[in-house]
Design an enzyme around this catalytic site. Structure first.
Site, PDB file in Angstrom:
ATOM      1  N   ILE A 222      -4.183   0.785 -12.974  1.00 16.57           N
ATOM      2  CA  ILE A 222      -2.919   0.973 -12.608  1.00 16.57           C
ATOM      3  C   ILE A 222      -2.527   0.455 -11.314  1.00 16.57           C
ATOM      4  O   ILE A 222      -1.454   0.408 -10.905  1.00 16.57           O
ATOM      5  CB  ILE A 222      -2.634   2.687 -12.526  1.00 16.57           C
ATOM      6  CG1 ILE A 222      -2.977   3.299 -13.910  1.00 16.57           C
ATOM      7  CG2 ILE A 222      -1.477   3.110 -12.108  1.00 16.57           C
ATOM      8  CD1 ILE A 222      -2.190   2.810 -15.042  1.00 16.57           C
ATOM      9  N   GLY A 223      -3.805   0.260 -10.699  1.00 15.23           N
ATOM     10  CA  GLY A 223      -3.307  -0.563  -9.371  1.00 15.23           C
ATOM     11  C   GLY A 223      -4.506  -0.377  -8.272  1.00 15.23           C
ATOM     12  O   GLY A 223      -5.146  -1.285  -7.843  1.00 15.23           O
TER      13      GLY A 223
ATOM     14  N   GLU B 255      -4.916  -2.773  -4.106  1.00 11.49           N
ATOM     15  CA  GLU B 255      -4.078  -1.875  -3.046  1.00 11.49           C
ATOM     16  C   GLU B 255      -5.130  -1.532  -1.826  1.00 11.49           C
ATOM     17  O   GLU B 255      -4.677  -0.482  -1.137  1.00 11.49           O
ATOM     18  CB  GLU B 255      -3.620  -0.850  -3.681  1.00 11.49           C
ATOM     19  CG  GLU B 255      -2.642  -1.180  -4.853  1.00 11.49           C
ATOM     20  CD  GLU B 255      -1.841  -0.144  -5.461  1.00 11.49           C
ATOM     21  OE1 GLU B 255      -1.722   1.142  -4.784  1.00 11.49           O
ATOM     22  OE2 GLU B 255      -1.589  -0.161  -6.763  1.00 11.49           O
TER      23      GLU B 255
ATOM     24  N   HIS C  49      -8.718  12.061 -11.940  1.00 14.74           N
ATOM     25  CA  HIS C  49      -8.936  13.082 -10.930  1.00 14.74           C
ATOM     26  C   HIS C  49     -10.348  13.667 -10.922  1.00 14.74           C
ATOM     27  O   HIS C  49     -10.614  14.507 -10.177  1.00 14.74           O
ATOM     28  CB  HIS C  49      -7.990  14.211 -11.125  1.00 14.74           C
ATOM     29  CG  HIS C  49      -6.493  13.790 -10.314  1.00 14.74           C
ATOM     30  ND1 HIS C  49      -5.761  13.147 -11.011  1.00 14.74           N
ATOM     31  CD2 HIS C  49      -6.073  13.830  -8.879  1.00 14.74           C
ATOM     32  CE1 HIS C  49      -4.608  12.801 -10.244  1.00 14.74           C
ATOM     33  NE2 HIS C  49      -4.932  13.167  -8.999  1.00 14.74           N
TER      34      HIS C  49
HETATM   35  N1  GLN Z   1      -0.331   1.971  -8.243  1.00 23.19           N
HETATM   36  C1  GLN Z   1      -0.534   3.109  -7.678  1.00 23.19           C
HETATM   37  C2  GLN Z   1      -1.989   3.528  -7.616  1.00 23.19           C
HETATM   38  O1  GLN Z   1      -2.843   2.847  -8.569  1.00 23.19           O
HETATM   39  C3  GLN Z   1       0.046   4.230  -8.501  1.00 23.19           C
HETATM   40  C4  GLN Z   1      -0.420   5.670  -7.935  1.00 23.19           C
HETATM   41  C5  GLN Z   1       0.584   6.724  -8.480  1.00 23.19           C
HETATM   42  O2  GLN Z   1       1.024   6.744  -9.546  1.00 23.19           O
HETATM   43  N2  GLN Z   1       0.575   7.913  -7.879  1.00 23.19           N
HETATM   44  O3  GLN Z   1      -2.680   4.109  -6.792  1.00 23.19           O
HETATM   45 ZN    ZN Z   2       0.237   7.698 -11.161  1.00 21.34          ZN
END
Ligand code: GLN
Ligand code: ZN
Length: 740
Positions: free
Chosen positions: A417-418, A470, A680
């Site tokens: 997701i990043g 990130e 999580h």
């Molecule tokens: N791109 C963000 C990450 O990977 C998305 C975070 C989120 O959806 N809260 O941290």
């Molecule tokens: Zn998320």
């Protein structure tokens, strides 16, 4: 009759995030349970002292929680999922439900109404039997009484809201069932000398049908049946109370609380239906949600109107103060900004000022609340974009085919997701840079090195679409707010998001625009290191808006469009520089949805449009992704579809594939990745578990559209479990590809 003041929902984390620190020390085995308890008692006492010091008459209690107040109720009422029952230590068990263990996945976590606070969803089954097993509120009440000699007003979440949070289907049935545990709780409180209890019922602002309203009233009759002296106040917030006339007149309680800031219909209803003589009116007049200083003149006028209908008025905050940082005292805003801001402690001051002005018949202090931070071009651009159609051409099927050919991706492409783990060294480098101990160059080298490592790791694991990780971002909203114009950032403005996690919402005080690139450097650097596509990652306009404090002088729609225009410039530059996949995260897309049905469509109109402003001009070959998590998406899947993203990655593992039900009803024929595991939990997901989720999903979704990814970013995880988990996930893709 003189007015009194009260507050509720005062921030739990402490001015220096003491709760966060204590919790994390405890979880890492650095302090004992006894020390954690001591830390919590200190917080409870200090918060109550602060509230009293500011002159508030009625001090709240039971405001503390180790994780979340809904989970507190679940534990008090023995709503403990089977898989945690064997854990003997109650506090360990409590944290296990919230965070999961090696053997048992955590309970679902989701957003509290339309806010960025999250709670743990109670697992109520059709055969759940409630049992009143622990009186946590009384302990806190007694602590404040014995240590400070305060007689406090206890605050608990009410039965209707609790059941709403549990997402039970048959609410009437459960209201009937749950009444007796609330009844036992209240009886025991009265026996122990508690004089006032505030029962929070924000769910009473949702659209309510007649039968529900009757069941709520029945439930309240039952829970208050044995009480003789204790006063019960029902508190509503975030919108106006529904079924006003019936609830206000028939609820057997001593007072009703209203949010007069977000619930504009409350005043209309009072004017239309009056207010019962035997009840107190708790007037929520200072905001728990936005940081703008209260306009005394305006509020005094409002209170003046209210006094025509009732004399018994208690002044209060509009909704829990948890949505605000503790104080502006430690911030260094420019003067023209700080004079118009108020955080939680300043709300206490405002309440006391209002009370004094009213009770002593004084003039309110002179205020200058004007603010003008505008950029001449921005509103012009917004009005132009307002006229445009914003349709991407060609339609999805055609462009997706093109994209997949160019990207040369296999069936079931894998991605993340990043974010990747934010290690202690990374946090140290950031702190060193901020404190001037290392130069910008050294800091950027450090970040580049992290990016390099992340790319190598992803290649080795065998992921198909890579990310840069990130590492340069502390937080997905704050990072953009720091770079864009029109935002102010706080130093200490922490607000609890869930458990120990806190965020510092930026403050949008003026027009938003982009005067420099936001993500280009890191994304492009990552792309130089690999032949595989690197996905550019931006936070979307709705999420940036939703997780910031919006200015009040223009509409949210207008602010969202301003942000969207700035992000559009970034997207176009990324594309020009050769980035082929761009993800616009919108985890707050659902959260921004109004609580009243009548207002929903209007919201989605501009929310969808802001996403399209960001993306509408890209080439057909450029693949647009979006990501959403930790909300209920089932009833808005059609709206998500209208955003017209090529691929969405959506969280589902914590809500156990709940989202799949939506696809039974609605054919989602665009790229989609259903979160294959819960990020999580420190637990490494097994191949079989993930295969099960994928297999269930592809019964409903075309395999050519299916992606495989975790359910959210990995920044809170460690590298070791991340590598293990992602390796298993890639194995899943390989197995499924063979079967396909
Ligand atoms: N791109 C963000 C990450 O990977 C998305 C975070 C989120 O959806 N809260 O941290
Ligand atoms: Zn998320």
């Amino acid at each position: 009759m003189p007015v009194k003041t009260t507050v509720f929902g005062y921030p739990k984390i402490g001015p220096q995030r003491e709760l966060k620190k204590a919790l994390e020390f405890y979880w890492n085995g650095k302090i004992s349970q006894v020390e954690l308890m001591e830390a919590s008692e200190n917080l409870i006492l200090n918060n109550a002292k602060t509230i009293a010091k500011h002159g508030i008459d009625i001090i709240p209690s039971n405001e503390f929680s180790f994780y979340d107040f809904i989970l507190d109720l679940s534990v008090m009422f023995n709503v403990i999922p089977e898989r945690f029952r064997e854990i003997e230590n109650p506090l360990e068990r409590y944290f296990a439900i919230a965070r999961g263990t090696v053997d048992a996945p955590a309970s679902e976590m989701t957003k509290w109404f339309n806010t960025n606070y999250h709670y743990i969803v109670p697992e109520i089954e059709s055969n759940t039997e409630f049992e009143f097993i622990e009186n946590k509120p009384l302990k806190e009440y007694e602590l404040l009484k014995s240590s400070l000699n305060f007689k406090t007003k206890l605050v608990i979440t009410g039965p209707f809201t609790y059941l709403y949070c549990a997402k039970v289907k048959n609410t009437e049935y459960f209201l009937d069932k749950i009444a007796f545990v609330y009844e036992s709780l209240l009886d025991e409180l009265e026996k122990n000398g508690v004089e006032e209890v505030q029962i929070d019922e924000p769910a009473m602002v949702l659209d309510l049908d007649k039968n529900i309203v009757n069941s709520i009233i029945d439930c309240y009759r039952k829970i208050t049946a044995n009480l003789s002296r204790m006063k019960i106040y029902v508190q509503t917030y975030y919108e106006s109370l529904s079924a006003y006339e019936k609830l206000v007149y028939e609820l057997p309680v001593s007072g009703i609380g209203f949010d007069f800031l977000e619930g504009i219909e409350n005043l209309e209803n009072i004017s239309k239906f009056g207010f019962p003589k035997d009840k107190a009116l708790i007037a929520g007049v200072v905001s728990g949600r936005d940081p703008w200083r209260t306009d005394f003149k305006e509020i005094l006028k409002l209170i003046g109107t209210l006094t025509k209908f009732t004399e018994k008025i208690i002044l209060s905050n509009s909704c829990p103060l948890i949505h605000l940082p503790v104080t502006i005292k430690n911030e260094t805003f420019p003067k023209e900004l700080s004079k118009i801001l108020s955080f939680a402690n300043e709300r206490l001051e405002e309440l006391t000022i209002l009370k004094t002005v009213i009770n002593e018949g004084k003039e309110p202090p002179v205020q200058d609340l004007s603010m003008k931070f505008v950029h001449p071009d921005v509103s012009e651009k917004v009005s132009q974009i307002n006229q445009k159609a914003l349709h991407r051409k060609p339609e999805f099927a055609e462009r997706y085919k093109k994209q997949m050919e160019i990207l040369k991706l296999p069936l079931f492409p894998t991605t993340t997701i990043g974010s990747f783990p934010q290690t202690t060294e990374l946090r140290k480098a950031r702190a060193d840079y901020k404190a001037g101990r290392i130069s910008l160059e050294e800091y950027e080298n450090f970040i580049n090195n992290e990016i390099k490592k992340a790319i190598e790791i992803q290649e080795k694991i065998g992921l198909d679409v890579l990310v840069h990780g990130e590492f340069e971002r502390t937080d997905m909203v704050e990072f953009f707010a720091e770079k864009l114009q029109g935002f102010a950032i706080t130093k200490n403005g922490w607000v609890q998001s869930y458990g120990s996690r806190c965020v510092r919402p930026p403050i949008i005080y003026g027009d938003v625009w982009r005067d420099k690139p936001l993500t280009l450097k890191e994304t492009l650097y990552a792309q130089t290191l690999t032949k595989k596509p690197v996905k550019g990652i931006l936070t979307g306009p709705v999420t940036i808006l939703q997780w910031s404090y919006p200015r009040k002088d223009i509409s949210k729609k207008e602010i969202a469009y301003q942000i969207a225009l700035a992000l559009n410039e970034e997207v176009m530059e990324l594309e020009k520089a050769g980035i082929k996949i761009i993800q616009i995260d919108e985890p707050a897309f659902r959260e921004g949805m109004p609580l009243k049905k009548a207002k929903v469509n209007q919201y989605f109109d501009w929310a969808i449009k802001s996403f399209r402003i960001v993306t509408h001009e890209v080439k057909p070959e450029t693949q647009i992704h979006t990501h959403m998590c930790y909300s209920d998406f089932n009833d808005i899947i059609e709206k998500i579809y209208e955003m017209d993203a090529d691929v969405i990655s959506i969280e589902a593992s914590r809500s156990k594939g709940e989202i799949l039900k939506a696809f039974e009803k609605f054919r989602y024929d665009r790229g989609i990745g259903i979160g294959a595991y819960d990020i999580h939990s420190p637990r490494v997901p097994q191949v079989e578990e993930m295969i099960e989720i994928v297999e269930r999903s592809i019964k409903l979704i075309d395999i050519s559209l299916f992606w495989i990814n975790p359910d959210c970013g990995l920044k809170t995880r460690g590298w070791k479990e991340t590598i293990a988990s992602l390796s298993n996930m890639v194995k899943v893709a390989k197995i499924i590809r063979r079967e396909a």
